[in-house]
Write a protein that holds these residues in place. Structure first.
Motif, PDB file in Angstrom:
ATOM      1  N   VAL A  83      53.306 -48.068  -2.997  1.00 36.71           N
ATOM      2  CA  VAL A  83      54.248 -48.455  -1.945  1.00 36.71           C
ATOM      3  C   VAL A  83      54.877 -49.767  -2.392  1.00 36.71           C
ATOM      4  O   VAL A  83      54.156 -50.722  -2.721  1.00 36.71           O
ATOM      5  CB  VAL A  83      53.560 -48.619  -0.586  1.00 36.71           C
ATOM      6  CG1 VAL A  83      54.570 -49.092   0.462  1.00 36.71           C
ATOM      7  CG2 VAL A  83      52.918 -47.311  -0.154  1.00 36.71           C
ATOM      8  N   TYR A  84      56.186 -49.806  -2.408  1.00 35.28           N
ATOM      9  CA  TYR A  84      56.915 -50.983  -2.856  1.00 35.28           C
ATOM     10  C   TYR A  84      57.443 -51.748  -1.640  1.00 35.28           C
ATOM     11  O   TYR A  84      58.039 -51.155  -0.731  1.00 35.28           O
ATOM     12  CB  TYR A  84      58.065 -50.576  -3.771  1.00 35.28           C
ATOM     13  CG  TYR A  84      57.600 -50.217  -5.155  1.00 35.28           C
ATOM     14  CD1 TYR A  84      56.893 -49.030  -5.391  1.00 35.28           C
ATOM     15  CD2 TYR A  84      57.838 -51.057  -6.241  1.00 35.28           C
ATOM     16  CE1 TYR A  84      56.433 -48.714  -6.659  1.00 35.28           C
ATOM     17  CE2 TYR A  84      57.399 -50.732  -7.517  1.00 35.28           C
ATOM     18  CZ  TYR A  84      56.694 -49.561  -7.719  1.00 35.28           C
ATOM     19  OH  TYR A  84      56.248 -49.241  -8.973  1.00 35.28           O
ATOM     20  N   TYR A  85      57.223 -53.061  -1.656  1.00 34.21           N
ATOM     21  CA  TYR A  85      57.609 -53.920  -0.543  1.00 34.21           C
ATOM     22  C   TYR A  85      58.619 -54.969  -1.013  1.00 34.21           C
ATOM     23  O   TYR A  85      58.435 -55.599  -2.065  1.00 34.21           O
ATOM     24  CB  TYR A  85      56.390 -54.653   0.019  1.00 34.21           C
ATOM     25  CG  TYR A  85      55.364 -53.757   0.647  1.00 34.21           C
ATOM     26  CD1 TYR A  85      54.315 -53.231  -0.101  1.00 34.21           C
ATOM     27  CD2 TYR A  85      55.427 -53.434   2.001  1.00 34.21           C
ATOM     28  CE1 TYR A  85      53.359 -52.408   0.465  1.00 34.21           C
ATOM     29  CE2 TYR A  85      54.471 -52.607   2.583  1.00 34.21           C
ATOM     30  CZ  TYR A  85      53.448 -52.094   1.810  1.00 34.21           C
ATOM     31  OH  TYR A  85      52.509 -51.279   2.383  1.00 34.21           O
ATOM     32  N   CYS A  86      59.619 -55.172  -0.209  1.00 28.91           N
ATOM     33  CA  CYS A  86      60.584 -56.237  -0.424  1.00 28.91           C
ATOM     34  C   CYS A  86      60.084 -57.510   0.268  1.00 28.91           C
ATOM     35  O   CYS A  86      59.498 -57.442   1.359  1.00 28.91           O
ATOM     36  CB  CYS A  86      61.921 -55.798   0.183  1.00 28.91           C
ATOM     37  SG  CYS A  86      63.204 -57.034   0.206  1.00 28.91           S
ATOM     38  N   ASN A  87      60.323 -58.632  -0.371  1.00 31.62           N
ATOM     39  CA  ASN A  87      59.924 -59.935   0.177  1.00 31.62           C
ATOM     40  C   ASN A  87      61.084 -60.910   0.043  1.00 31.62           C
ATOM     41  O   ASN A  87      61.778 -60.916  -0.971  1.00 31.62           O
ATOM     42  CB  ASN A  87      58.700 -60.450  -0.570  1.00 31.62           C
ATOM     43  CG  ASN A  87      58.385 -61.894  -0.254  1.00 31.62           C
ATOM     44  OD1 ASN A  87      58.892 -62.810  -0.900  1.00 31.62           O
ATOM     45  ND2 ASN A  87      57.538 -62.111   0.732  1.00 31.62           N
ATOM     46  N   ALA A  88      61.278 -61.734   1.054  1.00 28.78           N
ATOM     47  CA  ALA A  88      62.316 -62.755   0.985  1.00 28.78           C
ATOM     48  C   ALA A  88      61.802 -64.055   1.586  1.00 28.78           C
ATOM     49  O   ALA A  88      61.143 -64.039   2.640  1.00 28.78           O
ATOM     50  CB  ALA A  88      63.563 -62.294   1.725  1.00 28.78           C
ATOM     51  N   ASN A  89      62.125 -65.148   0.934  1.00 26.55           N
ATOM     52  CA  ASN A  89      61.777 -66.482   1.434  1.00 26.55           C
ATOM     53  C   ASN A  89      63.014 -67.043   2.132  1.00 26.55           C
ATOM     54  O   ASN A  89      63.988 -67.414   1.468  1.00 26.55           O
ATOM     55  CB  ASN A  89      61.328 -67.360   0.273  1.00 26.55           C
ATOM     56  CG  ASN A  89      60.816 -68.696   0.725  1.00 26.55           C
ATOM     57  OD1 ASN A  89      61.471 -69.717   0.582  1.00 26.55           O
ATOM     58  ND2 ASN A  89      59.625 -68.696   1.299  1.00 26.55           N
ATOM     59  N   VAL A  90      62.966 -67.095   3.447  1.00 25.46           N
ATOM     60  CA  VAL A  90      64.164 -67.269   4.265  1.00 25.46           C
ATOM     61  C   VAL A  90      64.116 -68.558   5.073  1.00 25.46           C
ATOM     62  O   VAL A  90      63.065 -68.924   5.623  1.00 25.46           O
ATOM     63  CB  VAL A  90      64.315 -66.079   5.227  1.00 25.46           C
ATOM     64  CG1 VAL A  90      65.507 -66.281   6.153  1.00 25.46           C
ATOM     65  CG2 VAL A  90      64.468 -64.780   4.452  1.00 25.46           C
ATOM     66  N   ARG A  91      65.260 -69.223   5.157  1.00 25.05           N
ATOM     67  CA  ARG A  91      65.434 -70.294   6.128  1.00 25.05           C
ATOM     68  C   ARG A  91      66.341 -69.764   7.243  1.00 25.05           C
ATOM     69  O   ARG A  91      67.463 -69.323   6.981  1.00 25.05           O
ATOM     70  CB  ARG A  91      66.067 -71.536   5.509  1.00 25.05           C
ATOM     71  CG  ARG A  91      66.292 -72.651   6.527  1.00 25.05           C
ATOM     72  CD  ARG A  91      66.942 -73.852   5.906  1.00 25.05           C
ATOM     73  NE  ARG A  91      66.062 -74.497   4.939  1.00 25.05           N
ATOM     74  CZ  ARG A  91      66.352 -75.634   4.319  1.00 25.05           C
ATOM     75  NH1 ARG A  91      67.486 -76.243   4.582  1.00 25.05           N
ATOM     76  NH2 ARG A  91      65.521 -76.147   3.443  1.00 25.05           N
ATOM     77  N   LEU A  92      65.835 -69.830   8.446  1.00 32.54           N
ATOM     78  CA  LEU A  92      66.612 -69.382   9.598  1.00 32.54           C
ATOM     79  C   LEU A  92      67.560 -70.476  10.051  1.00 32.54           C
ATOM     80  O   LEU A  92      67.308 -71.666   9.838  1.00 32.54           O
ATOM     81  CB  LEU A  92      65.687 -69.010  10.750  1.00 32.54           C
ATOM     82  CG  LEU A  92      64.735 -67.832  10.497  1.00 32.54           C
ATOM     83  CD1 LEU A  92      63.803 -67.650  11.683  1.00 32.54           C
ATOM     84  CD2 LEU A  92      65.506 -66.565  10.230  1.00 32.54           C
ATOM     85  N   ARG A  93      68.632 -70.083  10.693  1.00 33.10           N
ATOM     86  CA  ARG A  93      69.577 -71.057  11.258  1.00 33.10           C
ATOM     87  C   ARG A  93      68.860 -71.915  12.281  1.00 33.10           C
ATOM     88  O   ARG A  93      68.139 -71.403  13.157  1.00 33.10           O
ATOM     89  CB  ARG A  93      70.742 -70.334  11.903  1.00 33.10           C
ATOM     90  CG  ARG A  93      71.719 -69.729  10.896  1.00 33.10           C
ATOM     91  CD  ARG A  93      73.005 -69.283  11.590  1.00 33.10           C
ATOM     92  NE  ARG A  93      72.770 -68.164  12.488  1.00 33.10           N
ATOM     93  CZ  ARG A  93      72.935 -66.904  12.135  1.00 33.10           C
ATOM     94  NH1 ARG A  93      73.317 -66.599  10.916  1.00 33.10           N
ATOM     95  NH2 ARG A  93      72.722 -65.943  13.016  1.00 33.10           N
ATOM     96  N   GLY A  94      69.034 -73.248  12.162  1.00 30.55           N
ATOM     97  CA  GLY A  94      68.395 -74.164  13.092  1.00 30.55           C
ATOM     98  C   GLY A  94      67.009 -74.610  12.693  1.00 30.55           C
ATOM     99  O   GLY A  94      66.385 -75.398  13.406  1.00 30.55           O
ATOM    100  N   TYR A  95      66.524 -74.133  11.573  1.00 25.29           N
ATOM    101  CA  TYR A  95      65.204 -74.500  11.091  1.00 25.29           C
ATOM    102  C   TYR A  95      65.330 -75.274   9.779  1.00 25.29           C
ATOM    103  O   TYR A  95      66.312 -75.143   9.057  1.00 25.29           O
ATOM    104  CB  TYR A  95      64.342 -73.258  10.870  1.00 25.29           C
ATOM    105  CG  TYR A  95      63.885 -72.599  12.147  1.00 25.29           C
ATOM    106  CD1 TYR A  95      64.768 -71.849  12.919  1.00 25.29           C
ATOM    107  CD2 TYR A  95      62.568 -72.715  12.594  1.00 25.29           C
ATOM    108  CE1 TYR A  95      64.363 -71.251  14.093  1.00 25.29           C
ATOM    109  CE2 TYR A  95      62.154 -72.110  13.763  1.00 25.29           C
ATOM    110  CZ  TYR A  95      63.058 -71.381  14.502  1.00 25.29           C
ATOM    111  OH  TYR A  95      62.648 -70.806  15.677  1.00 25.29           O
ATOM    112  N   ILE A  96      64.289 -76.080   9.464  1.00 21.83           N
ATOM    113  CA  ILE A  96      64.350 -76.866   8.237  1.00 21.83           C
ATOM    114  C   ILE A  96      63.377 -76.363   7.180  1.00 21.83           C
ATOM    115  O   ILE A  96      63.389 -76.831   6.048  1.00 21.83           O
ATOM    116  CB  ILE A  96      64.065 -78.359   8.511  1.00 21.83           C
ATOM    117  CG1 ILE A  96      62.676 -78.547   9.130  1.00 21.83           C
ATOM    118  CG2 ILE A  96      65.141 -78.947   9.420  1.00 21.83           C
ATOM    119  CD1 ILE A  96      62.272 -80.006   9.251  1.00 21.83           C
ATOM    120  N   SER A  97      62.522 -75.428   7.539  1.00 20.12           N
ATOM    121  CA  SER A  97      61.564 -74.904   6.566  1.00 20.12           C
ATOM    122  C   SER A  97      61.784 -73.413   6.360  1.00 20.12           C
ATOM    123  O   SER A  97      62.415 -72.745   7.178  1.00 20.12           O
ATOM    124  CB  SER A  97      60.131 -75.164   7.029  1.00 20.12           C
ATOM    125  OG  SER A  97      59.893 -74.541   8.261  1.00 20.12           O
TER     126      SER A  97
END
Length: 121
Positions: free
Chosen positions: A92-106
């Protein structure tokens, strides 16, 4: 909330090709690295390939020369072109993303739901 939607898995014969795609959406300000992982039952999830915001790619040794990760920065998508597939690529292959949401700093990591890839004759 961020959603990662994967597509493109399936059944393929050894030596064949598949292309996985993953689209990220939902309140995204920016995405750092994106990656593909895979997991087989009873084993830990394995990092297959990564691509940074600057376009640097890395691959696990077992897929080097066969898999290619790419990214569309405008569309927040990541793809994995898999050639010369082997039965041991079944997972099973999984996609991963390291995301900064709008309004957040981390940043935070988000995962897709997974897509099955089966390599068998």
């Amino acid at each position: 909330q961020v959603q990662l939607v994967e597509s493109g898995g399936g059944l393929v014969q050894p030596g064949g090709s598949l292309r996985l795609s993953c689209a990220a959406s939902g309140g995204i300000f920016s995405i750092n690295a994106m990656a593909w992982y895979r997991q087989v039952p009873g084993k830990e999830r394995e990092l297959v390939a990564t691509i940074t915001s600057g376009g640097t790619t890395n691959y696990v040794d077992s897929v080097k020369g066969r898999f290619t990760i790419s990214r569309d920065y405008a569309k927040n998508t990541v793809s994995l072109q898999m050639n010369s597939l082997k039965p041991e690529d079944t997972a099973v292959y999984y996609c991963n993303a390291n995301v900064r949401l709008r309004g957040y700093i981390s940043n935070a990591d988000y995962w897709g739901q997974g897509t099955q890839v089966t390599v068998s004759s």
